[in-house]
Design a protein around this motif. Structure first.
Motif, PDB file in Angstrom:
ATOM      1  N   THR A 222       0.914  -1.338   0.044  1.00 28.84           N
ATOM      2  CA  THR A 222       0.101  -0.136  -0.214  1.00 28.84           C
ATOM      3  C   THR A 222       0.855   1.404   0.053  1.00 28.84           C
ATOM      4  O   THR A 222       0.396   2.363  -0.259  1.00 28.84           O
ATOM      5  CB  THR A 222      -0.900   0.058   1.260  1.00 28.84           C
ATOM      6  OG1 THR A 222      -0.146  -0.313   2.338  1.00 28.84           O
ATOM      7  CG2 THR A 222      -1.987  -0.956   1.245  1.00 28.84           C
ATOM      8  N   SER A 223       2.069   1.165   0.455  1.00 33.04           N
ATOM      9  CA  SER A 223       2.936   2.291   0.512  1.00 33.04           C
ATOM     10  C   SER A 223       3.283   2.884  -0.915  1.00 33.04           C
ATOM     11  O   SER A 223       3.144   4.144  -0.778  1.00 33.04           O
ATOM     12  CB  SER A 223       4.401   1.800   1.202  1.00 33.04           C
ATOM     13  OG  SER A 223       4.063   1.359   2.325  1.00 33.04           O
ATOM     14  N   TYR A 224       3.275   2.436  -1.928  1.00 38.36           N
ATOM     15  CA  TYR A 224       3.348   2.594  -3.123  1.00 38.36           C
ATOM     16  C   TYR A 224       2.485   3.789  -3.591  1.00 38.36           C
ATOM     17  O   TYR A 224       2.554   4.587  -4.378  1.00 38.36           O
ATOM     18  CB  TYR A 224       3.513   1.624  -4.287  1.00 38.36           C
ATOM     19  CG  TYR A 224       4.755   0.516  -4.326  1.00 38.36           C
ATOM     20  CD1 TYR A 224       5.768   1.322  -4.671  1.00 38.36           C
ATOM     21  CD2 TYR A 224       4.780  -0.508  -3.636  1.00 38.36           C
ATOM     22  CE1 TYR A 224       6.978   0.535  -4.566  1.00 38.36           C
ATOM     23  CE2 TYR A 224       5.659  -1.390  -3.789  1.00 38.36           C
ATOM     24  CZ  TYR A 224       7.027  -0.814  -4.186  1.00 38.36           C
ATOM     25  OH  TYR A 224       8.381  -1.582  -3.990  1.00 38.36           O
ATOM     26  N   LEU A 225       1.101   3.339  -2.851  1.00 35.46           N
ATOM     27  CA  LEU A 225       0.039   4.395  -3.445  1.00 35.46           C
ATOM     28  C   LEU A 225       0.157   5.673  -2.947  1.00 35.46           C
ATOM     29  O   LEU A 225      -0.729   6.511  -3.244  1.00 35.46           O
ATOM     30  CB  LEU A 225      -1.393   3.499  -2.898  1.00 35.46           C
ATOM     31  CG  LEU A 225      -1.631   2.475  -3.617  1.00 35.46           C
ATOM     32  CD1 LEU A 225      -2.896   1.845  -3.010  1.00 35.46           C
ATOM     33  CD2 LEU A 225      -1.718   2.078  -5.064  1.00 35.46           C
ATOM     34  N   ALA A 226       0.943   5.749  -1.859  1.00 38.60           N
ATOM     35  CA  ALA A 226       1.040   7.366  -1.189  1.00 38.60           C
ATOM     36  C   ALA A 226       1.098   8.561  -1.840  1.00 38.60           C
ATOM     37  O   ALA A 226       2.282   8.364  -2.614  1.00 38.60           O
ATOM     38  CB  ALA A 226       2.144   7.213  -0.070  1.00 38.60           C
ATOM     39  N   GLY A 227       0.279   9.327  -2.110  1.00 40.53           N
ATOM     40  CA  GLY A 227       0.427  10.533  -2.791  1.00 40.53           C
ATOM     41  C   GLY A 227      -0.155  10.303  -4.165  1.00 40.53           C
ATOM     42  O   GLY A 227      -0.125  11.239  -5.108  1.00 40.53           O
ATOM     43  N   TYR A 228      -0.759   9.140  -4.538  1.00 43.05           N
ATOM     44  CA  TYR A 228      -1.571   8.925  -5.948  1.00 43.05           C
ATOM     45  C   TYR A 228      -3.079   8.547  -5.742  1.00 43.05           C
ATOM     46  O   TYR A 228      -3.284   8.339  -4.624  1.00 43.05           O
ATOM     47  CB  TYR A 228      -0.790   7.797  -6.864  1.00 43.05           C
ATOM     48  CG  TYR A 228       0.898   8.212  -6.987  1.00 43.05           C
ATOM     49  CD1 TYR A 228       0.917   9.129  -7.781  1.00 43.05           C
ATOM     50  CD2 TYR A 228       1.689   7.701  -6.156  1.00 43.05           C
ATOM     51  CE1 TYR A 228       2.244   9.444  -8.114  1.00 43.05           C
ATOM     52  CE2 TYR A 228       3.103   7.976  -6.390  1.00 43.05           C
ATOM     53  CZ  TYR A 228       3.507   8.777  -7.337  1.00 43.05           C
ATOM     54  OH  TYR A 228       4.651   9.286  -7.652  1.00 43.05           O
ATOM     55  N   VAL A 229      -3.606   8.744  -6.914  1.00 37.55           N
ATOM     56  CA  VAL A 229      -5.024   8.183  -6.820  1.00 37.55           C
ATOM     57  C   VAL A 229      -5.048   6.800  -7.356  1.00 37.55           C
ATOM     58  O   VAL A 229      -4.498   6.382  -8.236  1.00 37.55           O
ATOM     59  CB  VAL A 229      -6.041   9.203  -7.834  1.00 37.55           C
ATOM     60  CG1 VAL A 229      -7.145   8.917  -7.812  1.00 37.55           C
ATOM     61  CG2 VAL A 229      -5.647  10.463  -7.207  1.00 37.55           C
ATOM     62  N   ALA A 230      -5.930   6.058  -6.671  1.00 39.53           N
ATOM     63  CA  ALA A 230      -5.959   4.728  -7.273  1.00 39.53           C
ATOM     64  C   ALA A 230      -7.400   4.232  -7.230  1.00 39.53           C
ATOM     65  O   ALA A 230      -8.154   4.567  -6.195  1.00 39.53           O
ATOM     66  CB  ALA A 230      -5.026   3.714  -6.558  1.00 39.53           C
ATOM     67  N   ASP A 231      -7.939   3.394  -7.849  1.00 39.22           N
ATOM     68  CA  ASP A 231      -9.178   2.727  -7.773  1.00 39.22           C
ATOM     69  C   ASP A 231      -8.979   1.405  -7.875  1.00 39.22           C
ATOM     70  O   ASP A 231      -8.038   0.710  -8.470  1.00 39.22           O
ATOM     71  CB  ASP A 231     -10.129   3.018  -9.123  1.00 39.22           C
ATOM     72  CG  ASP A 231     -10.606   4.480  -8.883  1.00 39.22           C
ATOM     73  OD1 ASP A 231     -10.900   4.882  -7.653  1.00 39.22           O
ATOM     74  OD2 ASP A 231     -11.089   5.202 -10.157  1.00 39.22           O
TER      75      ASP A 231
END
Lengths: 346, 407
Positions: A222-231
C-alpha cells in the motif's frame, strides 16, 4: 465501515509521499526516506458506517487538517484536497482486491507536464490559442487496475494462395496463374496481456499508452500508493478475459499469416484458434492523467507513468486545415499545368 | 541566259593555215588545213553528240573554222538558230580566237570551268598533225564529255578522259512507256540531277531474274554508275511489286514515311496502268521531297503533337485534389494518438512461436493467352513510323534505305 491508512513520517509525523527518483517514500519535511516494500509505519484507522451516504460516497475528516475528504466507494487511494495528506482505503486493496504486483511511478508530475508541452510541438493544425489559452485543469497520477492474462494459442489455418507469372510465347502474351492451398499449424504463447479493469478510464486511453514492462513490477504494498490516486477494479475477470483473448486471437492469426511468403495473393479461408488460458493477475500500472480545458471543452491526455509514452487527441483548426489544403491543391494544379504547358511547347 | 567568253588564241595558230573543208555535220564543223580529223572520226563524234542531245537534253556544238571573221557575230547567229535544248554549249574557234557560248541552267558551271575546258582541249589539239594520231578527235571528245560531266553536277577532273557511261534515268525494260514519254521523263530527271545532284532512277522489268526485288533494286543502282546520292524505283511487273531504294542523301531526304507517301500518290495510277502519269508524280514528288530536305524540313512522320488545353488543367487539379487530401490525412493524423488496440504482439513470449505444421499444396495452374497487338504499318496511315529511314547494306557493301510493297 471502511478501513483507511495514512503515512506519517516516523521521525516528524509529516505526510510521506512516494518519490519517483529514489523509488522510496519520502518525507517532504525532514527528507527521511523509507523503503515502501517494508514500510509498515502506516496508521490504520476506521471510518464509521454512518459516514457513507446514499450515493456510495464516503466522507471523512482528514486526520491531518480536519478537512472533509470525499471518496468514491471504488477509490483505493486519494489525498486530502486541502492539505494533500495521502490516504489509502485499505479495504479496497486487501483480500480479493489486493493487487499482486504494482509498477511504481518512474516519472513525476513535472516530467508529465514537460511531455505534455512536447506533445503540442510540431502539430501544424493545433489552434494557435490552444498553447496559450488551454490550461491544465487537473493533473493526477493514477494507479490503473489491470487484469493480466497469460495464454497459449493453438492455431490451425488454411489459405488459398496464387502465384502469377507472365511470359511470352511467340506472338502471345501468357499469364500463368498457379493455385495453392496452404496450411499452417502451431502455437504461440502470450504473457501478461493487460486489460484495463477500471470502467472510469476509457479503454482507448489505457490501451494507447501500452505497453508496460511487467518485469519491473514489484510485489504490492500500500505504501506505493501514497500520494497517488487509485481505484480498485470494477470490471470482472470474465469480461476482461474476452478482451484479452480477442487480442491474442488477432495477433496469432496475423503471425501465422505472415509465414505464407512468396505468393502474389493469400486469402485465409478458415482458421481455428484455440486459446489455452493461463494465469491471471491483478496489478496496478502507473498513468498520469491530464485534463485540459479549451473553449469550454475537456481534452484528456494520458502518459505511461513507467515509459513516458504520451497520448491524447488534439483539436484541429479548420481554418489552418483549409489553408494548407488550398495551398497544396493550387500549388500542384498551377505547377502541373505549367509543366504540361511547357511539355506541349517543346 | 547566255554566257560569253572570249580569250585570245595563241598556240593553236601554228597548226592552222588555209581553209580546207574536212568534214561537216550538225554538231561538229571542222574546216582546217592540213586535215587533222577523218570523216569516220567526225561521224563518231556526231553520233555521240546526238545521243547526248537526246539522253541528257544537252546540245553541244564544236565549230572550228578559220574562215570566220567575226567570231562573236557568227556565234550569236548560230545560237539563235540551233540553241533549242535545255542546255546548250557551243565552242567556236577561228584563226585567232576561241569563243564559248553556254545557255541554260548549267551555263554557270561551264563558265566557272572554261579555263579547264580550254586547257584540256588545247592539250590534245596542239599535238594534232594528221587524222591518224586522232588528237583533234580526242580534244573534241574530252571537251564534250567534260561538259556533260559538269552539267551532271560532277566536279571537274582535268585530263581524265574517262568514258562517259550513258546512264539514262528511265530504264523501261517492261516497255510500259512510249519512246517520247521515256524521253520526257528522262529530261525531267536529268534536270533534277542537274539541280540537286541526286540521281532519281526509274526501272521497269518483267522479272528480277530470280533475285529478291530488294537486292535487284540495290544492285541496279550500285552497279550502273549512278552517284552516291539518289533514289531508285523498281517496278516488277511479273509480281506486281514495287521497291524503293535510297542511297546517301537520298536516305535522309526519303524517309520510310516519305517513300510511303510517294507510292501512295502513285498507287492509283499504277493500279490502273497509267504508268507515265505515275512516274511523272514520282519525278515531281522526288523533286519536292528533295527541296524540302535541302531546306532542312525533311518530310517525315510526325506524331500528332499534344496540345495544351483545359484537360491538362483538369488533370493537374485532380492530382492537386489527391495531394490536398493526402495533406489532410497527414495533418489530421498528427492530431490523433488515441486508438483502440486490437493486437497483442507486444506480449508474445520470446521464441514461443512454433510452427508445427505447414504445407503448401499445389492445386492447379491456369494459363491465359492473348495475342500481342502487332505493330501496324499501313501505307498512308499514321501508325508504325518511328521517324527517319531504316537502312540495310547491299551486296556492294553500301548502305541503302527504302522498302517496298505490292500494287
Amino acid at each position: 465501515m471502511s478501513e483507511l491508512r495514512d503515512f506519517k513520517c516516523p521521525n516528524c509525523s509529516g505526510a510521506l509521499e512516494f518519490d519517483t527518483k529514489s523509488q522510496k517514500l519520502k518525507c517532504p519535511y525532514c527528507d527521511g526516506t523509507f523503503d515502501p516494500e517494508v514500510f509498515n509505519e502506516g496508521t490504520d484507522f476506521t471510518v464509521n458506517n454512518e459516514e457513507w451516504n446514499d450515493d456510495n460516497i464516503i466522507v471523512y475528516s482528514c486526520r491531518s487538517c480536519g478537512g472533509a475528504i470525499m471518496a468514491d466507494r471504488d477509490t483505493a487511494a486519494t489525498s486530502c484536497p486541502y492539505c494533500g495528506n495521502p490516504v489509502v482505503m485499505t479495504s479496497n486493496v486487501s483480500g480479493v482486491f489486493k493487487p499482486k504486483k504494482i509498477i511504481p511511478f518512474k516519472l513525476d508530475k513535472k516530467q508529465a507536464k514537460e511531455r505534455y508541452k512536447k506533445h503540442l510541438l510540431n502539430k501544424y493544425l493545433l489552434p494557435d490559442a490552444f498553447t496559450s489559452e488551454a490550461a491544465i485543469d487537473e493533473i493526477k497520477g493514477v494507479y490503473v487496475p489491470y487484469w493480466l492474462f497469460d495464454g497459449r494459442a493453438n492455431a490451425r489455418m488454411w489459405f488459398d494462395a496464387t502465384r502469377v507469372r507472365f511470359y511470352t510465347e511467340g506472338d502471345y502474351d501468357c499469364t500463368e496463374t498457379s493455385y495453392y492451398k496452404l496450411f499452417r499449424a502451431g502455437s504461440v504463447r502470450f504473457l501478461d496481456v493487460p486489460v484495463d479493469a477500471s470502467s472510469k478510464i476509457p479503454d482507448e486511453l489505457t490501451q494507447s499508452v501500452e505497453p508496460y514492462d511487467n518485469a519491473e513490477s514489484k510485489d504490492f504494498n500500500t505504501s506505493y500508493l501514497a500520494g497517488y490516486v487509485a481505484d480498485k477494479y470494477d470490471v470482472d475477470v470474465a469480461e476482461s478475459r474476452d478482451i484479452a483473448n480477442s487480442r491474442i486471437s488477432n495477433s496469432t492469426s496475423a503471425l501465422f499469416s505472415s509465414t505464407t511468403m512468396g505468393y502474389d495473393s493469400v486469402i485465409p479461408t478458415s482458421s481455428s484458434i484455440a486459446i489455452t488460458e493461463g494465469n491471471q493477475e491483478y496489478v496496478m500500472y502507473p498513468m498520469w492523467l491530464l485534463n485540459v480545458d479549451y473553449n469550454g471543452k475537456k481534452y484528456t491526455f494520458a502518459m505511461n507513468g513507467q515509459t513516458g509514452k504520451f497520448v491524447g487527441d488534439l483539436p484541429s483548426d479548420n481554418g489552418k486545415l483549409i489553408k494548407a489544403m488550398a495551398l497544396v491543391f493550387f500549388g500542384i494544379t498551377i505547377l502541373g499545368s505549367l509543366i504540361q504547358f511547357i511539355l506541349t511547347r517543346l | 541566259m547566255k554566257k560569253v567568253l572570249m580569250i585570245l588564241l595563241i598556240s593553236l595558230m601554228m597548226l592552222l593555215s588555209t581553209n580546207t573543208l574536212s568534214a561537216a555535220g550538225e554538231h561538229v564543223v571542222i574546216k582546217t588545213e592540213p586535215e587533222v580529223i577523218s570523216y569516220e572520226q567526225l561521224n563518231e563524234l556526231e553520233n555521240d553528240l546526238i545521243h547526248i542531245d537526246q539522253d541528257y537534253g544537252i546540245s553541244i556544238y564544236v565549230i572550228f573554222d578559220q574562215s570566220i571573221d567575226d567570231l562573236v557575230a557568227y556565234a550569236d547567229d548560230f545560237s539563235a538558230r540551233y540553241f533549242d535544248n535545255t542546255n546548250n554549249v557551243g565552242l567556236f574557234i577561228n584563226s585567232q580566237y576561241y569563243y564559248v557560248l553556254a545557255e541554260g541552267s548549267a551555263s554557270d558551271v561551264i563558265e566557272e570551268n572554261i579555263d579547264n575546258l580550254w586547257n584540256d582541249f588545247l592539250y590534245y589539239a596542239q599535238a594534232a598533225s594528221s587524222p591518224e594520231d586522232g588528237y583533234l578527235f580526242k580534244a573534241i571528245q574530252t571537251f564534250y564529255q567534260s561538259c556533260v560531266r559538269l552539267i551532271n553536277g560532277e566536279v571537274y577532273q582535268s585530263n581524265v578522259p574517262g568514258v562517259v557511261v550513258a546512264t539514262p534515268y528511265v530504264n523501261d525494260f517492261a516497255d510500259l512507256l512510249s519512246d517520247s514519254e521515256e524521253l520526257e521523263l528522262n529530261k525531267k530527271l536529268l534536270a533534277y540531277k542537274n539541280r540537286y545532284g541526286l540521281d532519281a532512277v526509274i526501272v521497269t522489268t518483267n522479272s528480277t531474274n530470280g533475285m529478291y526485288i530488294s537486292d535487284y533494286t540495290d544492285d541496279f543502282y550500285d552497279y550502273n554508275g549512278y552517284g552516291n546520292d539518289g533514289i531508285i524505283l523498281v517496278l516488277d511487273m511479273g509480281e506486281r511489286d514495287w521497291w524503293f531504294s535510297t542511297k546517301g542523301k537520298g536516305i535522309t531526304y526519303f524517309t520510310d514515311y516519305g517513300i510511303d507517301t510517294i507510292i501512295d500518290d502513285m498507287l492509283d495510277d499504277l493500279k490502273s496502268g497509267r504508268y507515265y502519269s505515275a512516274f511523272n508524280t514520282f519525278a515531281n514528288d522526288v523533286e519536292y521531297f528533295t527541296q524540302k530536305g535541302i531546306e532542312g524540313s525533311v518530310i517525315d512522320y510526325t506524331p500528332s503533337k499534344a496540345t495544351f488545353g483545359i484537360d491538362n488543367v483538369v488533370i493537374s487539379a485532380a492530382i492537386g485534389l489527391i495531394g490536398a487530401l493526402i495533406t489532410m490525412g497527414i495533418l489530421k493524423g498528427q492530431m490523433r494518438s488515441v486508438s483502440r488496440q486490437y493486437m497483442a504482439h507486444n506480449y508474445v513470449v520470446n521464441n514461443s512461436f512454433m510452427l508445427t505444421g505447414a504445407s503448401d499444396l499445389f492445386v492447379n495452374r491456369h494459363v491465359t493467352r492473348s495475342r500481342r497487338p502487332e505493330p501496324t504499318r499501313s501505307s498512308g496511315g499514321g501508325g508504325g513510323y518511328s521517324g527517319g529511314s531504316s537502312t540495310h547494306t547491299s551486296s556492294s557493301g553500301s548502305s541503302h534505305g527504302g522498302h517496298g510493297g505490292h500494287f
